[in-house]
Motif scaffolding. Structure first.
Motif, PDB file in Angstrom:
ATOM      1  N   VAL A 114       1.127  -1.127  -0.264  1.00  0.00           N
ATOM      2  CA  VAL A 114       0.179  -0.106  -0.543  1.00  0.00           C
ATOM      3  C   VAL A 114       1.318   1.242  -0.328  1.00  0.00           C
ATOM      4  CG1 VAL A 114      -2.263   0.944   1.288  1.00  0.00           C
ATOM      5  CG2 VAL A 114      -1.797  -1.428   0.847  1.00  0.00           C
ATOM      6  N   ALA A 115       0.042   2.639  -0.343  1.00  0.00           N
ATOM      7  CA  ALA A 115       1.680   3.496  -0.837  1.00  0.00           C
ATOM      8  C   ALA A 115      -0.298   5.309  -0.367  1.00  0.00           C
ATOM      9  CB  ALA A 115       1.925   3.949  -2.401  1.00  0.00           C
ATOM     10  N   GLY A 116       1.142   5.211  -0.133  1.00  0.00           N
ATOM     11  CA  GLY A 116       0.051   7.022  -0.167  1.00  0.00           C
ATOM     12  C   GLY A 116       0.859   7.519   1.520  1.00  0.00           C
ATOM     13  N   THR A 117       0.497   9.002   1.450  1.00  0.00           N
ATOM     14  CA  THR A 117       0.134   9.831   3.427  1.00  0.00           C
ATOM     15  C   THR A 117      -0.277   9.171   4.521  1.00  0.00           C
ATOM     16  OG1 THR A 117      -0.664  11.643   1.974  1.00  0.00           O
ATOM     17  CG2 THR A 117       1.338  11.885   1.784  1.00  0.00           C
ATOM     18  N   SER A 118      -1.227   8.475   3.419  1.00  0.00           N
ATOM     19  CA  SER A 118      -2.454   7.990   5.365  1.00  0.00           C
ATOM     20  C   SER A 118      -1.454   6.159   5.373  1.00  0.00           C
ATOM     21  CB  SER A 118      -3.223   7.117   4.153  1.00  0.00           C
ATOM     22  OG  SER A 118      -3.644   6.095   3.444  1.00  0.00           O
ATOM     23  N   ALA A 119      -0.316   5.930   4.723  1.00  0.00           N
ATOM     24  CA  ALA A 119       0.745   5.984   5.576  1.00  0.00           C
ATOM     25  C   ALA A 119       1.588   6.254   6.766  1.00  0.00           C
ATOM     26  CB  ALA A 119       1.590   4.321   3.951  1.00  0.00           C
ATOM     27  N   SER A 120       2.102   7.277   5.316  1.00  0.00           N
ATOM     28  CA  SER A 120       3.340   7.986   6.570  1.00  0.00           C
ATOM     29  C   SER A 120       2.060   8.550   8.254  1.00  0.00           C
ATOM     30  CB  SER A 120       3.706   9.743   5.585  1.00  0.00           C
ATOM     31  OG  SER A 120       3.708   8.831   4.412  1.00  0.00           O
ATOM     32  N   SER A 121       1.775   8.928   8.133  1.00  0.00           N
ATOM     33  CA  SER A 121       0.261  10.107   9.274  1.00  0.00           C
ATOM     34  C   SER A 121       1.034   8.679  10.783  1.00  0.00           C
ATOM     35  CB  SER A 121      -0.932  10.112   8.784  1.00  0.00           C
ATOM     36  OG  SER A 121      -1.575  10.917   9.752  1.00  0.00           O
ATOM     37  N   PRO A 122       0.289   7.310   9.820  1.00  0.00           N
ATOM     38  CA  PRO A 122       0.604   6.724  11.135  1.00  0.00           C
ATOM     39  C   PRO A 122       1.836   6.181  11.748  1.00  0.00           C
ATOM     40  CG  PRO A 122      -0.822   5.204   9.349  1.00  0.00           C
ATOM     41  CD  PRO A 122      -0.648   7.010   9.124  1.00  0.00           C
ATOM     42  N   ALA A 123       2.522   5.739  10.334  1.00  0.00           N
ATOM     43  CA  ALA A 123       4.194   5.954  10.442  1.00  0.00           C
ATOM     44  C   ALA A 123       4.843   7.129  11.858  1.00  0.00           C
ATOM     45  CB  ALA A 123       4.930   5.476   9.552  1.00  0.00           C
ATOM     46  N   PHE A 124       4.400   8.497  11.335  1.00  0.00           N
ATOM     47  CA  PHE A 124       4.651   9.385  12.327  1.00  0.00           C
ATOM     48  C   PHE A 124       4.023   9.169  12.803  1.00  0.00           C
ATOM     49  CE2 PHE A 124       5.712  13.675  13.705  1.00  0.00           C
ATOM     50  CZ  PHE A 124       6.889  13.974  13.335  1.00  0.00           C
ATOM     51  N   THR A 125       3.569   9.070  13.480  1.00  0.00           N
ATOM     52  CA  THR A 125       1.853   9.033  14.863  1.00  0.00           C
ATOM     53  C   THR A 125       2.760   7.664  15.812  1.00  0.00           C
ATOM     54  OG1 THR A 125       0.318   9.577  13.453  1.00  0.00           O
ATOM     55  CG2 THR A 125       0.031   8.560  15.786  1.00  0.00           C
ATOM     56  N   GLY A 126       3.016   6.863  15.284  1.00  0.00           N
ATOM     57  CA  GLY A 126       3.975   5.764  16.035  1.00  0.00           C
ATOM     58  C   GLY A 126       4.837   6.211  16.294  1.00  0.00           C
ATOM     59  N   ILE A 127       5.688   7.084  16.030  1.00  0.00           N
ATOM     60  CA  ILE A 127       7.283   7.574  16.612  1.00  0.00           C
ATOM     61  C   ILE A 127       6.478   8.409  17.792  1.00  0.00           C
ATOM     62  CG2 ILE A 127       9.199   9.135  15.832  1.00  0.00           C
ATOM     63  CD1 ILE A 127       9.615   6.199  14.986  1.00  0.00           C
ATOM     64  N   VAL A 128       5.673   9.744  17.683  1.00  0.00           N
ATOM     65  CA  VAL A 128       5.547  10.461  18.764  1.00  0.00           C
ATOM     66  C   VAL A 128       4.870   9.612  19.514  1.00  0.00           C
ATOM     67  CG1 VAL A 128       3.652  11.954  19.160  1.00  0.00           C
ATOM     68  CG2 VAL A 128       4.811  12.070  16.614  1.00  0.00           C
ATOM     69  N   ALA A 129       4.144   8.232  19.929  1.00  0.00           N
ATOM     70  CA  ALA A 129       3.863   7.874  21.203  1.00  0.00           C
ATOM     71  C   ALA A 129       4.942   7.461  21.285  1.00  0.00           C
ATOM     72  CB  ALA A 129       2.762   6.239  20.375  1.00  0.00           C
ATOM     73  N   LEU A 130       6.010   6.759  21.085  1.00  0.00           N
ATOM     74  CA  LEU A 130       7.646   6.676  21.670  1.00  0.00           C
ATOM     75  C   LEU A 130       8.400   7.746  22.103  1.00  0.00           C
ATOM     76  CD1 LEU A 130       9.422   4.332  18.875  1.00  0.00           C
ATOM     77  CD2 LEU A 130       7.533   3.553  21.103  1.00  0.00           C
ATOM     78  N   LEU A 131       7.859   8.942  21.574  1.00  0.00           N
ATOM     79  CA  LEU A 131       8.358   9.830  22.362  1.00  0.00           C
ATOM     80  C   LEU A 131       8.095  10.240  23.302  1.00  0.00           C
ATOM     81  CD1 LEU A 131       9.523  12.557  19.240  1.00  0.00           C
ATOM     82  CD2 LEU A 131      11.164  10.730  20.751  1.00  0.00           C
ATOM     83  N   ASN A 132       6.483  10.190  23.416  1.00  0.00           N
ATOM     84  CA  ASN A 132       5.623  11.008  24.528  1.00  0.00           C
ATOM     85  C   ASN A 132       5.347   9.241  25.820  1.00  0.00           C
ATOM     86  OD1 ASN A 132       3.371  12.478  24.151  1.00  0.00           O
ATOM     87  ND2 ASN A 132       2.187  11.561  22.915  1.00  0.00           N
ATOM     88  N   ASP A 133       6.220   7.740  25.506  1.00  0.00           N
ATOM     89  CA  ASP A 133       6.926   7.591  26.289  1.00  0.00           C
ATOM     90  C   ASP A 133       8.427   7.603  27.258  1.00  0.00           C
ATOM     91  OD1 ASP A 133       6.282   3.652  27.360  1.00  0.00           O
ATOM     92  OD2 ASP A 133       8.582   4.871  26.571  1.00  0.00           O
ATOM     93  N   VAL A 134       8.853   8.111  26.685  1.00  0.00           N
ATOM     94  CA  VAL A 134      10.092   9.213  26.767  1.00  0.00           C
ATOM     95  C   VAL A 134       9.752  10.245  28.398  1.00  0.00           C
ATOM     96  CG1 VAL A 134      11.965  10.153  26.385  1.00  0.00           C
ATOM     97  CG2 VAL A 134      11.439   8.272  24.499  1.00  0.00           C
ATOM     98  N   ARG A 135       8.959  11.185  27.796  1.00  0.00           N
ATOM     99  CA  ARG A 135       8.850  11.613  28.734  1.00  0.00           C
ATOM    100  C   ARG A 135       7.765  11.713  29.807  1.00  0.00           C
ATOM    101  NH1 ARG A 135       8.959  17.417  27.660  1.00  0.00           N
ATOM    102  NH2 ARG A 135       7.096  17.817  28.571  1.00  0.00           N
ATOM    103  N   LEU A 136       6.668  10.863  29.685  1.00  0.00           N
ATOM    104  CA  LEU A 136       5.590  10.000  30.920  1.00  0.00           C
ATOM    105  C   LEU A 136       6.801   9.114  31.472  1.00  0.00           C
ATOM    106  CD1 LEU A 136       2.291   8.914  28.115  1.00  0.00           C
ATOM    107  CD2 LEU A 136       2.698  10.982  30.016  1.00  0.00           C
ATOM    108  N   ARG A 137       8.019   8.621  30.987  1.00  0.00           N
ATOM    109  CA  ARG A 137       8.690   7.404  32.461  1.00  0.00           C
ATOM    110  C   ARG A 137       9.207   8.539  32.980  1.00  0.00           C
ATOM    111  NH1 ARG A 137      10.304   1.865  29.767  1.00  0.00           N
ATOM    112  NH2 ARG A 137      10.418   2.981  27.560  1.00  0.00           N
ATOM    113  N   ALA A 138       9.961  10.289  32.568  1.00  0.00           N
ATOM    114  CA  ALA A 138      10.944  10.940  32.451  1.00  0.00           C
ATOM    115  C   ALA A 138       9.698  11.689  34.171  1.00  0.00           C
ATOM    116  CB  ALA A 138      11.492  11.798  32.185  1.00  0.00           C
ATOM    117  N   GLY A 139       8.547  11.378  34.116  1.00  0.00           N
ATOM    118  CA  GLY A 139       8.037  12.239  34.845  1.00  0.00           C
ATOM    119  C   GLY A 139       7.415  13.548  33.931  1.00  0.00           C
ATOM    120  N   GLN A 140       7.166  13.537  32.799  1.00  0.00           N
ATOM    121  CA  GLN A 140       7.304  14.792  32.299  1.00  0.00           C
ATOM    122  C   GLN A 140       5.469  14.448  31.947  1.00  0.00           C
ATOM    123  OE1 GLN A 140      10.695  16.041  29.485  1.00  0.00           O
ATOM    124  NE2 GLN A 140      11.835  16.420  31.524  1.00  0.00           N
TER     125      GLN A 140
END
Length: 603
Positions: free
Chosen positions: A517-543
């Motif tokens: 499958v192709a499209g920026t509809s693939a790009s959006s969930p891929a980037f969102t998954g990375i953002v979820a990982l960054l939120n994990d970093v902040r939450l685990r640091a108490g931020q």
């Protein structure tokens, strides 16, 4: 003695209380409404044909938007808590605080209620948003026409055959104009659609080349098979997610995917995907939330390519973060026959109504749907005012279709304005062009990673460029040769995309089969998954979680892999070119998690 009719009765001497009551009645309910005056009028939109009068049995759901006098204050709060250099950074507003800032004045609420009452619509017939800034009613088309002094018709979209019930003008009594910002559906001719490009092939017996250790411009070591097939492993390698990094399931993190147009996320396909790409996630699943009666049919034959793509990659990348799939009912085309008496093709606003009523929406949300910016018209009718209210979460929107009108084939793009002038213009997508969302462009290949041709990019014709973009976008514009695309775009508009991620050759399971499958509809969930990982970093640091990303992103360009090759053709042009720094093909570039992890934790 002058008495303000808005003064509370307990603040007025008792001998004036009867007089005050009389004044209130006289001011609130005029003895006779003046003749209606036009509230909004548009030219018949290009690409739509008037087919017939709206059927008399038709029921229409009207959404009435009341003024939000403190909206500028909400916007100020949003930017302060999203600015990494502000002392309030990360101090997100509560739901109650947001609702207080978007609430209309009581006189507006009363004026609209009294007007509705004159048409036999009482409080029990009304649905109000939590902040009371939106009123929703279901009425017969004949009553809507009387209330709005208009005539509705069935319009058909020439290219797709989709049909909607709309009008090109409506009127209200003059005294209501200050109390009503917008009423829809009336003049909004949007075609809500997915930002998927194409399904390229069915891969029934996939074989992946052995890992050989090539490297890319991100500095990571990437399996060469990622040039032909994108998997969870490819994205983690390409975007520098350490192999030993696993987010926590116990710090309050969450991620969400929106589903529309009867796109169903199949749980068995997710298990097959996990077995193939994320074995440790086998046996886990997502939460399902129905909005306005939305379904998630698990019949394999009804598995949605869009929905499966989104949940498999967003949830696969972020596992074991708490994940939710929202399915919202309603879809075009509307077929005005006796079997479908209600027009239900406004699912996007239904989802916004729902999510804004939630105490704790997911912290990062991806949606792969939208339309041309000009289709929802100059003010996308309240959607823009709703989006900043999501101050606890980050909203990802794909940006597709090159610089053209969303048509995946540049050769068939018309790129004409629908304001009656039929001018040739680059036409960005909405809600990608909204300054309160993160717009995601697309890339492909790994050595080097380049901007893909369908990556939507350009400049809004309706929204001014936000200050967080001034430096990066200003540099891009100053480097453009003089006269480049003169008159085709608005150099002062909100620029898109903000960032990018892979958008080609995603390996997705659909109905038990493997598809690409192709499209920026693939790009959006891929980037969102990375953002979820960054939120994990902040939450685990108490931020606190990141919240609205854009003001932060433009201060940390070093956290992105700069994409300098590629262009996004459309409208008879080659489109913009990817270049050093921000560009209108790939934005700031693709995420480098290892760098971003350190940068966001310091903020």
């Amino acid at each position: 003695m002058f008495v303000d009719p808005r003064t509370p009765s307990h603040a007025v001497p008792s001998k004036f209380s009867a007089f005050l009551t009389l004044l209130s009645v006289v001011f609130a309910v005029p003895s006779k409404d003046p003749a209606p005056e036009v509230k909004e009028s548009i030219n018949p939109p290009r690409g739509w044909t008037l087919r017939s009068a709206a059927p008399s049995h038709h029921t229409i759901e009207l959404r009435i938007g009341l003024p939000q006098p403190d909206f500028p204050v909400l916007e100020k709060h949003l930017y302060e808590v999203s600015d990494p250099f502000h002392e309030r950074y990360g101090q997100h507003l509560t739901k109650a605080e947001v609702e207080a800032l978007v609430a209309p004045h009581q006189e507006s609420i009363d004026a609209v209620s009294e007007w509705l009452a004159t048409h036999g619509i009482g409080e029990s017939d009304i649905q109000r948003s939590p902040a009371r800034d939106w009123v929703t009613i279901k009425v017969p088309i004949t009553l809507a026409e009387k209330m709005l002094d208009t005539t509705y018709h069935v319009w058909t979209h020439d290219a797709s055959g989709d049909s909607i019930v709309r009008t090109t003008s409506y009127s209200l009594p003059k005294h209501l104009h200050p109390h009503i910002d917008v009423i829809q559906p009336t003049t909004m001719f949007a075609r809500f659609k997915g930002y998927k490009s194409t399904i390229h092939d069915i891969d029934r017996s996939p074989s992946l080349p052995a890992f050989t250790g090539d490297s890319t411009n991100s500095g990571a070591v990437i399996d060469p098979s990622c040039n032909t097939t994108i998997t969870i492993s490819c994205l983690r390698q390409l975007y520098s997610v350490p192999s030993d990094f696993t987010p926590s399931a116990h710090v309050g993190n969450s991620v969400g995917i929106t589903g529309y147009l009867e796109q169903f996320a199949n749980r068995q396909d997710l298990q097959s995907f996990y077995a193939d790409q994320k074995p440790q996630a086998v046996g886990s699943t997502f939460n399902f939330v129905s909005v306005k009666g939305g379904l998630n049919d698990q019949n394999a034959s009804n598995a949605g390519v869009e929905a499966n793509l989104d949940v498999q990659f967003a949830f696969g990348l972020s596992f074991p973060v708490n994940s939710t799939f929202f399915s919202t009912a309603g879809r075009p085309p509307f077929i005005p026959d006796i079997g479908t008496p209600t027009d239900t093709n406004e699912p996007y606003t239904d989802w916004l109504d729902f999510i804004l009523a939630q105490e704790k929406p997911p912290l990062a949300i991806s949606t792969s749907y939208g339309d041309d910016e000009q289709s929802p018209k100059a003010s996308p009718d309240g959607l823009v005012q709703d989006l900043p209210s999501l101050v606890h979460c980050e909203f990802k929107i794909p940006s597709d279709g090159g610089v053209g009108d969303g048509d995946d084939n540049p050769a068939t793009q018309t790129c004409l304005t629908n304001d009656g002038k039929n001018q040739t213009k680059f036409i960005p997508g909405f809600p990608a062009s909204c300054p309160f969302v993160t717009a995601v462009g697309g890339t492909e290949f790994i050595e080097p990673e380049i901007g893909v041709f369908f990556s939507g990019g350009g400049f809004s014709n309706f929204f001014a460029r936000p200050s967080y973009q001034d430096k990066a976008v200003g540099k891009f514009l100053s480097a453009l040769p003089k006269g480049t695309f003169e008159g085709l775009f608005n150099p002062n508009g909100r620029a898109i995309p903000d960032v990018a991620a892979q958008g080609e050759r995603f390996r997705v399971f659909v109905g038990g089969q493997v598809v690409s499958v192709a499209g920026t509809s693939a790009s959006s969930p891929a980037f969102t998954g990375i953002v979820a990982l960054l939120n994990d970093v902040r939450l685990r640091a108490g931020q606190p979680p990141l919240g609205f990303l854009n003001p932060l992103l433009y201060t940390i360009p070093e956290g992105f892999n700069d994409i300098t090759i590629g262009n996004n053709p459309g409208c008879g042009t080659e489109g913009f070119n990817a270049t050093t720094g921000w560009d209108a093909v790939t934005g700031l570039g693709t995420p480098n998690f290892s760098k971003l992890r350190d940068l966001v934790i310091r903020k």
